[in-house]
Design a protein around this motif. Structure first.
Motif, PDB file in Angstrom:
ATOM      1  N   THR A 101       0.748  -1.160  -0.349  1.00 30.58           N
ATOM      2  CA  THR A 101       0.062  -0.208  -0.236  1.00 30.58           C
ATOM      3  C   THR A 101       0.950   1.429   0.248  1.00 30.58           C
ATOM      4  O   THR A 101       0.167   2.167  -0.989  1.00 30.58           O
ATOM      5  CB  THR A 101      -1.024   0.434   1.249  1.00 30.58           C
ATOM      6  OG1 THR A 101      -1.914  -1.289   1.000  1.00 30.58           O
ATOM      7  CG2 THR A 101      -1.959   1.082   1.362  1.00 30.58           C
ATOM      8  N   ARG A 127       2.375   2.957  -2.937  1.00 28.35           N
ATOM      9  CA  ARG A 127       1.818   2.833  -3.985  1.00 28.35           C
ATOM     10  C   ARG A 127       0.879   4.333  -3.595  1.00 28.35           C
ATOM     11  O   ARG A 127       0.281   4.631  -3.859  1.00 28.35           O
ATOM     12  CB  ARG A 127       0.376   2.405  -4.178  1.00 28.35           C
ATOM     13  CG  ARG A 127       1.268   1.023  -5.488  1.00 28.35           C
ATOM     14  CD  ARG A 127      -0.620   0.005  -5.254  1.00 28.35           C
ATOM     15  NE  ARG A 127      -1.432   0.682  -5.976  1.00 28.35           N
ATOM     16  CZ  ARG A 127      -2.028   1.128  -7.628  1.00 28.35           C
ATOM     17  NH1 ARG A 127      -1.067   0.285  -7.915  1.00 28.35           N
ATOM     18  NH2 ARG A 127      -3.138   1.485  -7.079  1.00 28.35           N
ATOM     19  N   ARG A 172       7.166   8.125 -12.749  1.00 28.56           N
ATOM     20  CA  ARG A 172       8.285   7.530 -12.171  1.00 28.56           C
ATOM     21  C   ARG A 172       9.591   7.836 -13.217  1.00 28.56           C
ATOM     22  O   ARG A 172      11.120   8.134 -12.462  1.00 28.56           O
ATOM     23  CB  ARG A 172       8.052   5.949 -11.766  1.00 28.56           C
ATOM     24  CG  ARG A 172       7.863   6.656 -10.156  1.00 28.56           C
ATOM     25  CD  ARG A 172       7.686   4.968  -8.811  1.00 28.56           C
ATOM     26  NE  ARG A 172       6.700   4.851  -8.124  1.00 28.56           N
ATOM     27  CZ  ARG A 172       6.289   4.871  -7.002  1.00 28.56           C
ATOM     28  NH1 ARG A 172       7.979   4.331  -7.256  1.00 28.56           N
ATOM     29  NH2 ARG A 172       6.316   4.894  -6.134  1.00 28.56           N
ATOM     30  N   THR A 197      -6.501  -2.737 -13.972  1.00 27.62           N
ATOM     31  CA  THR A 197      -4.887  -2.292 -13.874  1.00 27.62           C
ATOM     32  C   THR A 197      -3.664  -1.880 -14.839  1.00 27.62           C
ATOM     33  O   THR A 197      -2.385  -2.475 -14.601  1.00 27.62           O
ATOM     34  CB  THR A 197      -4.655  -3.391 -12.361  1.00 27.62           C
ATOM     35  OG1 THR A 197      -4.490  -4.545 -13.168  1.00 27.62           O
ATOM     36  CG2 THR A 197      -4.796  -2.835 -11.101  1.00 27.62           C
ATOM     37  N   ASP A 257       2.771   7.205  -4.011  1.00 31.31           N
ATOM     38  CA  ASP A 257       1.558   8.349  -5.102  1.00 31.31           C
ATOM     39  C   ASP A 257       0.897   8.438  -6.069  1.00 31.31           C
ATOM     40  O   ASP A 257       0.646   8.418  -7.129  1.00 31.31           O
ATOM     41  CB  ASP A 257       3.339   8.456  -6.367  1.00 31.31           C
ATOM     42  CG  ASP A 257       3.770   6.894  -7.161  1.00 31.31           C
ATOM     43  OD1 ASP A 257       2.976   6.169  -6.362  1.00 31.31           O
ATOM     44  OD2 ASP A 257       4.776   7.122  -8.076  1.00 31.31           O
ATOM     45  N   VAL A 258      -0.072   6.726  -5.391  1.00 32.40           N
ATOM     46  CA  VAL A 258      -1.081   6.541  -6.803  1.00 32.40           C
ATOM     47  C   VAL A 258      -2.649   7.067  -5.812  1.00 32.40           C
ATOM     48  O   VAL A 258      -3.352   7.297  -6.622  1.00 32.40           O
ATOM     49  CB  VAL A 258      -1.055   4.470  -6.835  1.00 32.40           C
ATOM     50  CG1 VAL A 258      -2.260   4.547  -7.591  1.00 32.40           C
ATOM     51  CG2 VAL A 258      -0.029   4.729  -6.993  1.00 32.40           C
ATOM     52  N   GLU A 259      -2.151   6.115  -4.510  1.00 30.03           N
ATOM     53  CA  GLU A 259      -3.804   7.112  -4.125  1.00 30.03           C
ATOM     54  C   GLU A 259      -3.300   7.505  -2.636  1.00 30.03           C
ATOM     55  O   GLU A 259      -2.776   6.785  -1.875  1.00 30.03           O
ATOM     56  CB  GLU A 259      -5.044   5.865  -4.217  1.00 30.03           C
ATOM     57  CG  GLU A 259      -4.270   4.620  -3.340  1.00 30.03           C
ATOM     58  CD  GLU A 259      -5.104   4.011  -3.656  1.00 30.03           C
ATOM     59  OE1 GLU A 259      -6.900   3.998  -3.615  1.00 30.03           O
ATOM     60  OE2 GLU A 259      -5.063   2.295  -4.612  1.00 30.03           O
ATOM     61  N   SER A 289      -7.242   9.064  -7.245  1.00 29.22           N
ATOM     62  CA  SER A 289      -5.945   7.934  -7.951  1.00 29.22           C
ATOM     63  C   SER A 289      -4.904   8.908  -8.890  1.00 29.22           C
ATOM     64  O   SER A 289      -5.396  10.232  -8.490  1.00 29.22           O
ATOM     65  CB  SER A 289      -6.835   7.521  -8.983  1.00 29.22           C
ATOM     66  OG  SER A 289      -6.149   6.731 -10.028  1.00 29.22           O
TER      67      SER A 289
END
Length: 603
Positions: A385, A388, A461, A602, A390-392, A456
């Motif tokens: 988790t 991520r 990167r 995904t 930088d995702v959520e 989201s």
């Protein structure tokens, strides 16, 4: 949030000292001047004259203001400089000329920072007028004959448009060293960056434009949300006296488009939290200031909306979680590599899903907390988790953050049994600090929730912004683009808001909606990205998107010398957590109906 701010992180660029010195070649010239008289009384009631400094070879006169963030930072730095040179016949006296700064405020300003030099009040700004002081902070350095030898800033670490972790040039100390060694000051004049001294003004009693008739309404609509008691801004604008004292500064920040803080253009989607003055409002403020900022009649305004003490939330939070169990010590200085991100965990012990309709991460000290992000993490899945991040994320605090209401029936979910992890970025402000931050949550009744809000991102990167060293030049490019596309949104998604994120080389950022039929539509363009004002742009009309849609983001970076916040134009820059690294993340927030919460693909 006028200057916090103003304030926040960067890094030393010692490899570029010669190039930085070139940037000072166009400094204004120093007009010859002699300090003939000085007669001031400090906040303790002691009188100071030139005779008190007759045994000192160098006298530094520093102008500060109690509410100016840059002055607050540099008052502490000057304290260390004064102690460093105390045995070399160097003396300092601080002068506060702002009409709004009372002796009580001045005493608190000096005591809170343990200032060892005298801090005097300048009634009616007579002394500031005598020597021509304009800003806080601004220093004047006089030799043993009390001839002016240096005037300007203390160093170049912090200004209204930049904030470095370390100074590139320590102007005041270099001037002192050169005088002690019997040499001419190599750079005798620099521009002081900071707040305009609030002088006693001649008021045009015939002016039809007054605070009460025109200006109060403008400030209430655009400024008072932050510039009020117990809010983020460093001073209040809730009454005519306060606003009048800051009128010249208000005009400057409006002319330079620093305030109100809004960095998106108006050519695409409309945003409900847009902060922008009309041309008419700007002109009214300008004419009011030119007339001496008259107060006029009492404004006909309703009382300020009540709010919970210490919170922006619409009501008292149902739950308050401390970010840390005990206060955290933040050092006075960050050093050349800054303070690394810190992680903390709290276990709220939720035995059922919690729906959050409003949340606020409250920094314990806005001077030293740059950002806080909160994540809901299932035990045993921390590595996956948090990788991520930088995702959520769940909720966040960044400079300039405002708590904005979610649409009716909308909420974020914290699943039962999940822990809360906090990522915190501390930014030292010149004095050691103790900080304890908190998160307040307002819960919704599950039966009232119709839509789940999710976050989201479109992120990249794998990029390398070239620096001058690799290019064989003195600097990197000023327009380096990086693009990214999000995962496919759920078929029933409705876009709500956008939160672009870059670091110190960030220049501009935009979002395009790309639909499966090949159409592309620009939704948000931020041509002047500001690391210290990371706004979330909330759509005035939430946008339902066709199934299979994605968001495409383009970020532009400035790794050149013209970027005053650039840590090192010679260095290649890649993705990373720290401020001297870069990020390319186009966060966005959307909702889905709670009765059919399809997960995004995904791909």
């Amino acid at each position: 949030m006028f200057l916090k701010y103003v304030l926040i992180l960067l890094i030393s660029c010692s490899l570029f000292a010669s190039e930085v010195f070139i940037l000072h070649a166009a400094s204004p010239t120093l007009e010859p001047a002699k300090l003939e008289t000085l007669d001031l009384t400090d906040f303790r009631g002691r009188n100071w004259t030139l005779k008190d400094f007759e045994n000192d070879s160098i006298l530094i006169v520093a102008f500060f203001g109690t509410e100016c963030p840059l002055a607050q930072f540099y008052a502490t730095r000057l304290n260390r400089i004064a102690q460093q040179y105390s045995k070399k016949s160097v003396q300092v006296i601080a002068v506060i000329s702002n009409r709004q700064d009372s002796l009580e405020k001045i005493g608190a300003f000096a005591s809170r920072r343990n200032l060892t030099y005298p801090v005097a009040k300048d009634p009616a700004n007579r002394f500031a007028d005598q020597i021509g002081a304009e800003r806080t902070p601004e220093v004047f350095v006089y030799d043993s004959s009390r001839n002016l030898r240096y005037r300007g800033r203390i160093d170049d670490q912090r200004g209204v448009a930049h904030d470095l972790l370390e100074p590139r040039r320590r102007d005041l100390q270099l001037a002192i060293d050169e005088l002690i060694e019997g040499r001419e000051v190599s750079v005798p004049r620099t521009e002081a960056s900071g707040c305009i001294i609030s002088r006693t003004k001649q008021v045009d009693s015939k002016s039809e434009i007054t605070y009460g008739t025109h200006i109060a309404k403008i400030l209430r609509k655009n400024c008072v949300g932050c510039h009020r008691e117990d809010e983020l801004a460093p001073f209040k604008l809730t009454n005519g006296e306060e606003a009048s004292c800051w009128s010249d500064m208000i005009v400057e920040v409006i002319r330079e488009e620093r305030m109100p803080p809004w960095h998106a253009d108006d050519k695409h989607a409309k945003f409900s939290n847009e902060r922008r003055l009309t041309a008419e409002e700007k002109q009214l403020i300008l004419k009011w200031a030119e007339a001496g900022a008259p107060l006029g009649p009492e404004p006909d305004l309703p009382p300020l909306p009540a709010k919970p003490v210490g919170w922006q939330l619409p009501k008292e939070p149902d739950l308050v979680l401390p970010v840390t169990f005990t206060p955290i010590s933040v050092p006075a200085e960050a050093g050349p590599r800054g303070v690394r991100y810190q992680w903390y965990m709290q276990s709220p012990g939720f035995t059922e899903d919690k729906w959050v309709t409003a949340a606020e991460l409250r920094p314990g000290n806005i001077d030293v907390v740059h950002h806080i992000l909160a994540f809901a993490v299932e035990p045993g899945k921390e590595r996956v988790t948090l990788a991520r991040a930088d995702v959520e994320y769940l909720f966040g605090y960044v400079p300039g953050a405002r708590v904005e209401p979610l649409p009716p029936g909308h909420a974020k979910k914290i699943p039962a049994g999940h822990n809360i992890y906090f990522q915190v970025h501390y930014t030292p402000n010149g004095t050691p600090q103790k900080v304890q931050s908190h998160m307040g949550l307002v819960f919704a009744d599950p039966k009232d929730v119709t839509h789940q809000v999710r976050t989201s991102s479109a992120r990249e990167r794998r990029f390398r912004i070239p620096g001058g060293r690799r290019l064989g030049k003195r600097e990197g490019p000023s327009d380096y683009s990086v693009e990214a596309t999000s995962e496919t949104l759920p078929s029933n998604a409705t876009l709500l808001a956008f939160s672009p994120h870059m670091h110190l080389r960030g220049k501009s950022f935009n979002y395009e909606l790309r639909t499966p039929d090949g159409e592309s539509r620009m939704l948000l363009n931020v041509p002047n990205y500001d690391f210290n004002w990371q706004t979330t742009y909330i759509l005035d009309n939430p946008l339902e998107v066709p199934a299979g849609s994605r968001l495409h983001c383009t970020a532009v970076y400035d790794n050149s010398l013209s970027n005053l916040s650039n840590p090192d134009p010679m260095m290649d820059v890649t993705f990373g957590d720290q401020t001297w690294d870069e990020m390319m993340i186009g966060f966005f927030h959307y909702s889905v109906p709670v009765n059919r919460t399809e997960e995004p693909s995904t791909e």
